[in-house]
Design an enzyme around this catalytic site. Structure first.
Site, PDB file in Angstrom:
ATOM      1  N   TYR A  40       0.057 -12.645   4.565  1.00 48.42           N
ATOM      2  CA  TYR A  40       1.202 -12.740   3.675  1.00 48.42           C
ATOM      3  C   TYR A  40       2.186 -11.609   3.942  1.00 48.42           C
ATOM      4  CZ  TYR A  40      -0.302  -8.850   0.631  1.00 48.42           C
ATOM      5  OH  TYR A  40      -0.638  -7.609   0.137  1.00 48.42           O
ATOM      6  N   LYS A  94      -2.235  -7.858   7.515  1.00 46.43           N
ATOM      7  CA  LYS A  94      -1.876  -8.052   6.105  1.00 46.43           C
ATOM      8  C   LYS A  94      -2.437  -9.391   5.610  1.00 46.43           C
ATOM      9  CE  LYS A  94       2.041  -7.359   2.954  1.00 46.43           C
ATOM     10  NZ  LYS A  94       1.564  -6.126   2.319  1.00 46.43           N
ATOM     11  N   GLU A 128      -5.012   4.983   2.057  1.00 46.70           N
ATOM     12  CA  GLU A 128      -3.723   4.557   1.481  1.00 46.70           C
ATOM     13  C   GLU A 128      -3.931   4.181   0.029  1.00 46.70           C
ATOM     14  OE1 GLU A 128      -2.478   1.090   3.697  1.00 46.70           O
ATOM     15  OE2 GLU A 128      -4.521   0.338   3.772  1.00 46.70           O
ATOM     16  N   LEU A 145      -2.535  -0.286   6.500  1.00 49.40           N
ATOM     17  CA  LEU A 145      -1.469  -1.241   6.788  1.00 49.40           C
ATOM     18  C   LEU A 145      -0.296  -0.521   7.438  1.00 49.40           C
ATOM     19  CD1 LEU A 145      -0.510  -4.201   6.395  1.00 49.40           C
ATOM     20  CD2 LEU A 145       0.628  -3.406   4.325  1.00 49.40           C
TER      21      LEU A 145
END
Length: 287
Positions: free
Chosen positions: A33, A151, A183, A207
């Site tokens: 996505y 992702k 993260e 990411l």
């Protein structure tokens, strides 16, 4: 008012859009996505999201059902049809819906990918009051799978992390692996010491944030030093400022980490300036 959504080549009222129970995103989390922000009715950093989408699909050996040019047109049409001035466009592509559940990938010649897009109207997105208040974060163990650079729609643990933060009276969580911050639950993490921004280097562990890339570029142009390396929660707690970045939060200050206040407990000037620069430049480049 009923939203118009996009599903497999059609624009439909949201209550008429249907996806098979055999879709592999539903059964296997087999999908990717992207989320693109909209400011002033225009798309922010669309090219970056399109490039990352292509990379995610390639890493999963998944067919891309739409060209970049057509994808841009779908985004723009949804923004127009839903009258979005400030908000988000969510895009999801899955491996599709074969006739039954199977761990083995379906034949791409007989099973077409599923592509879905919808908008979210968020007035005030560019002027979030949290940017003046700052966020409080807690640390949690990073228990996600090993390919966080893709992702995917595997978002259960990040969702659990946000709930852990909420129960602790915080706004979000930073994930820690082998003693080092990876993260945030849905964002990249940074701290600032003096004139230096520290954030984890790109790898399969995090990411590859589209906003991250832009923010670091603008920071260097503003004569700030950038160090991409591992860092601990304890090191971040000694920072003068801290922040997160994402496509929907842009640049958001962090004022507390695991109960330790940074500075005087209010957002600092460097983060405020980075957010200002980011929004200025992205509005100029919006499509």
């Amino acid at each position: 008012m009923t939203r118009t959504v996009y599903l497999n080549g059609e624009y439909l009222p949201e209550n008429e859009a249907k996806v098979s129970i055999f879709d592999r995103a539903f059964l296997m989390a087999d999908g990717v996505y992207e989320v693109t922000s909209v400011l002033d009715g225009k798309l922010i950093d669309f090219d970056g999201h399109a490039v990352r989408l292509a990379r995610s699909l390639n890493e999963l050996d998944m067919k891309n059902p739409i060209s970049k040019e057509d994808l841009l047109e779908v985004h723009r049409e949804l923004v127009r049809r839903n009258n979005i001035e400030e908000g988000l466009v969510y895009l999801q592509i899955t491996r599709g819906a074969p006739n039954d559940r199977d761990f083995v990938f379906p034949d791409p010649e007989t099973t077409e990918p599923t592509i879905v897009l919808f908008t979210q109207n968020k007035p005030g997105l560019g002027n979030d009051p949290k940017a003046k208040q700052g966020l409080k974060v807690i640390s949690i163990e990073d228990q996600r799978w090993g390919r966080r650079d893709i992702k995917t729609v595997q978002l259960l643990y990040p969702s659990l992390g946000k709930m852990m933060a909420k129960k602790a009276g915080a706004d979000d969580a930073w994930m820690v692996q082998d003693g080092f911050v990876t993260e945030g639950t849905s964002n990249n993490a940074y701290f600032i010491k003096g004139n230096t921004i520290v954030t984890r280097a790109l790898s399969n562990d995090i990411l590859h944030g589209i906003t991250r890339a832009a923010v670091l570029r603008f920071a260097e142009e503003a004569q700030m030093k950038v160090e991409e390396r591992n860092f601990t929660i304890e090191e971040a707690q000694t920072g003068d400022e801290a922040f997160i970045s994402s496509a929907s939060a842009f640049v958001m200050p962090v004022i507390e980490i695991d109960g330790v206040q940074l500075g005087d407990g209010t957002p600092g000037a460097r983060v405020a300036r980075l957010r200002e620069i980011y929004l200025e430049e992205m509005r100029k480049a919006a499509v």
